[in-house]
Scaffold this motif. Structure first.
Motif, PDB file in Angstrom:
ATOM      1  N   SER A  93      53.538   6.787 171.704  1.00  0.00           N
ATOM      2  CA  SER A  93      54.254   5.543 171.369  1.00  0.00           C
ATOM      3  C   SER A  93      55.354   5.805 170.347  1.00  0.00           C
ATOM      4  O   SER A  93      56.463   5.273 170.464  1.00  0.00           O
ATOM      5  N   GLN A  94      55.052   6.617 169.330  1.00  0.00           N
ATOM      6  CA  GLN A  94      56.072   6.952 168.330  1.00  0.00           C
ATOM      7  C   GLN A  94      57.244   7.686 168.973  1.00  0.00           C
ATOM      8  O   GLN A  94      58.406   7.435 168.642  1.00  0.00           O
ATOM      9  N   MET A  95      56.910   8.571 169.887  1.00  0.00           N
ATOM     10  CA  MET A  95      57.941   9.414 170.493  1.00  0.00           C
ATOM     11  C   MET A  95      58.893   8.600 171.360  1.00  0.00           C
ATOM     12  O   MET A  95      60.113   8.737 171.250  1.00  0.00           O
ATOM     13  N   ILE A  96      58.386   7.753 172.230  1.00  0.00           N
ATOM     14  CA  ILE A  96      59.275   7.063 173.173  1.00  0.00           C
ATOM     15  C   ILE A  96      59.932   5.819 172.586  1.00  0.00           C
ATOM     16  O   ILE A  96      60.672   5.134 173.281  1.00  0.00           O
ATOM     17  N   THR A  97      59.680   5.552 171.322  1.00  0.00           N
ATOM     18  CA  THR A  97      60.418   4.456 170.677  1.00  0.00           C
ATOM     19  C   THR A  97      61.557   4.983 169.808  1.00  0.00           C
ATOM     20  O   THR A  97      62.305   4.195 169.245  1.00  0.00           O
ATOM     21  N   LYS A  98      61.698   6.294 169.712  1.00  0.00           N
ATOM     22  CA  LYS A  98      62.812   6.869 168.952  1.00  0.00           C
ATOM     23  C   LYS A  98      64.098   6.687 169.750  1.00  0.00           C
ATOM     24  O   LYS A  98      64.134   6.908 170.953  1.00  0.00           O
TER      25      LYS A  98
ATOM     26  N   ASP B 208      54.555   0.826 179.894  1.00  0.00           N
ATOM     27  CA  ASP B 208      53.527   0.237 180.756  1.00  0.00           C
ATOM     28  C   ASP B 208      52.561   1.308 181.266  1.00  0.00           C
ATOM     29  O   ASP B 208      51.369   1.065 181.397  1.00  0.00           O
ATOM     30  N   PHE B 209      53.087   2.508 181.521  1.00  0.00           N
ATOM     31  CA  PHE B 209      52.251   3.601 182.016  1.00  0.00           C
ATOM     32  C   PHE B 209      51.423   4.245 180.911  1.00  0.00           C
ATOM     33  O   PHE B 209      50.565   5.080 181.179  1.00  0.00           O
ATOM     34  N   ARG B 210      51.673   3.868 179.686  1.00  0.00           N
ATOM     35  CA  ARG B 210      50.940   4.442 178.551  1.00  0.00           C
ATOM     36  C   ARG B 210      49.438   4.213 178.706  1.00  0.00           C
ATOM     37  O   ARG B 210      48.638   5.097 178.415  1.00  0.00           O
TER      38      ARG B 210
ATOM     39  N   ILE C 271      47.818   4.076 181.416  1.00  0.00           N
ATOM     40  CA  ILE C 271      47.300   4.952 182.463  1.00  0.00           C
ATOM     41  C   ILE C 271      47.121   6.367 181.922  1.00  0.00           C
ATOM     42  O   ILE C 271      46.108   7.021 182.165  1.00  0.00           O
ATOM     43  N   LEU C 272      48.133   6.835 181.187  1.00  0.00           N
ATOM     44  CA  LEU C 272      48.052   8.177 180.606  1.00  0.00           C
ATOM     45  C   LEU C 272      46.939   8.279 179.575  1.00  0.00           C
ATOM     46  O   LEU C 272      46.255   9.295 179.479  1.00  0.00           O
ATOM     47  N   PHE C 273      46.792   7.205 178.792  1.00  0.00           N
ATOM     48  CA  PHE C 273      45.819   7.210 177.690  1.00  0.00           C
ATOM     49  C   PHE C 273      44.891   6.000 177.842  1.00  0.00           C
ATOM     50  O   PHE C 273      45.145   4.941 177.265  1.00  0.00           O
ATOM     51  N   PRO C 274      43.825   6.140 178.630  1.00  0.00           N
ATOM     52  CA  PRO C 274      42.916   5.005 178.842  1.00  0.00           C
ATOM     53  C   PRO C 274      42.283   4.506 177.545  1.00  0.00           C
ATOM     54  O   PRO C 274      41.953   3.335 177.420  1.00  0.00           O
ATOM     55  N   ASP C 275      42.105   5.405 176.562  1.00  0.00           N
ATOM     56  CA  ASP C 275      41.570   4.976 175.269  1.00  0.00           C
ATOM     57  C   ASP C 275      42.329   5.720 174.167  1.00  0.00           C
ATOM     58  O   ASP C 275      43.146   6.587 174.425  1.00  0.00           O
ATOM     59  N   ASP C 276      42.048   5.339 172.931  1.00  0.00           N
ATOM     60  CA  ASP C 276      42.782   5.915 171.799  1.00  0.00           C
ATOM     61  C   ASP C 276      42.413   7.372 171.526  1.00  0.00           C
ATOM     62  O   ASP C 276      43.137   8.071 170.818  1.00  0.00           O
ATOM     63  N   GLU C 277      41.306   7.849 172.080  1.00  0.00           N
ATOM     64  CA  GLU C 277      40.873   9.225 171.843  1.00  0.00           C
ATOM     65  C   GLU C 277      41.480  10.217 172.829  1.00  0.00           C
ATOM     66  O   GLU C 277      41.437  11.425 172.599  1.00  0.00           O
ATOM     67  N   THR C 278      42.009   9.728 173.938  1.00  0.00           N
ATOM     68  CA  THR C 278      42.545  10.616 174.975  1.00  0.00           C
ATOM     69  C   THR C 278      43.782  11.358 174.474  1.00  0.00           C
ATOM     70  O   THR C 278      44.659  10.767 173.845  1.00  0.00           O
TER      71      THR C 278
ATOM     72  N   ILE D 278      46.303   2.765 189.256  1.00  0.00           N
ATOM     73  CA  ILE D 278      46.788   1.796 188.265  1.00  0.00           C
ATOM     74  C   ILE D 278      46.272   0.407 188.589  1.00  0.00           C
ATOM     75  O   ILE D 278      45.778  -0.313 187.713  1.00  0.00           O
ATOM     76  N   VAL D 279      46.364   0.024 189.858  1.00  0.00           N
ATOM     77  CA  VAL D 279      45.911  -1.315 190.265  1.00  0.00           C
ATOM     78  C   VAL D 279      44.410  -1.454 190.033  1.00  0.00           C
ATOM     79  O   VAL D 279      43.932  -2.480 189.511  1.00  0.00           O
TER      80      VAL D 279
END
Length: 197
Positions: free
Chosen positions: A109-114, A133-135, A137-144, A175-176
């Motif tokens: 999130s930090q990276m793609i908001t720069k 929006d795909f975030r 999917i890439l990271f289902p939880d905060d530990e991934t 995703i669906v």
């Protein structure tokens, strides 16, 4: 007569015209015979030879232009990928707190908001809003955490000019299903809250 000697049948006529028109060094063999037979016949023959020569020339030019176009497109995409990779690598070093080249949801999130990354991705026809929006999917939880290379490949697959593949359809299905699963959880939680009141 010339017709009986050189053009006795359709197949022989086609063979002689093909060989002499595509191999101009053999043209001299027929020039005297055709020219001596009839001026009109010689004019038609030379027009045919010129037409065939220009057609083959245009065909070769077309193939050459197509090859140059494909090479230019591949080169442009390679440079674009290199630029994105450099910008993302530089940014990963800025946001990667533990310096392990593994990207967490927070770091992503930090990276793609720069602003620099947003501009670089926009030049590559990648929408940062879609990327956010795909975030989930890439990271289902905060530990991934995912490797940087995997994240880069995923980002490059989201370019607007890419064609959809079976892999993309499978990813969309996933995703669906995840979204439906999330909605079911929220509905169950809402039912549990309303049932307990």
């Amino acid at each position: 007569a010339l017709e009986e000697e050189l053009f006795p049948s359709i197949l022989r006529s086609m063979a002689i015209l093909l060989i002499t028109s595509t191999a101009p060094d053999l043209l001299g063999l027929l020039t005297e015979d055709i020219g001596g037979s009839s001026i009109a016949f010689a004019i038609v023959y030379y027009l045919f030879v010129m037409l065939v020569t220009f057609t083959v020339l245009n065909l070769l030019v077309g193939v050459l232009v197509n090859v140059v176009s494909v090479v230019a497109t591949v080169e442009r995409e390679t440079q674009q990928l290199q630029m994105i990779r450099q910008d993302l690598t530089r940014t990963v070093f800025e946001v990667d707190d533990d310096e392990d080249q593994m990207i967490s949801k927070k770091e992503f999130s930090q990276m793609i908001t720069k602003e620099r990354i947003v501009n670089t991705l926009a030049e590559a026809n990648i929408d940062c809003v879609d990327l956010m929006d795909f975030r989930e999917i890439l990271f289902p939880d905060d530990e991934t955490r995912i490797p940087f290379r995997e994240m880069l490949n995923f980002i490059m697959s989201l370019r607007g000019g890419n064609t959809a593949t079976v892999r993309d359809v499978v990813a969309m299905r996933r995703i669906v299903l995840l979204e439906i699963e999330r909605l079911h959880r929220e509905m169950d939680q809402a039912r549990a809250r309303t049932g307990s009141h």
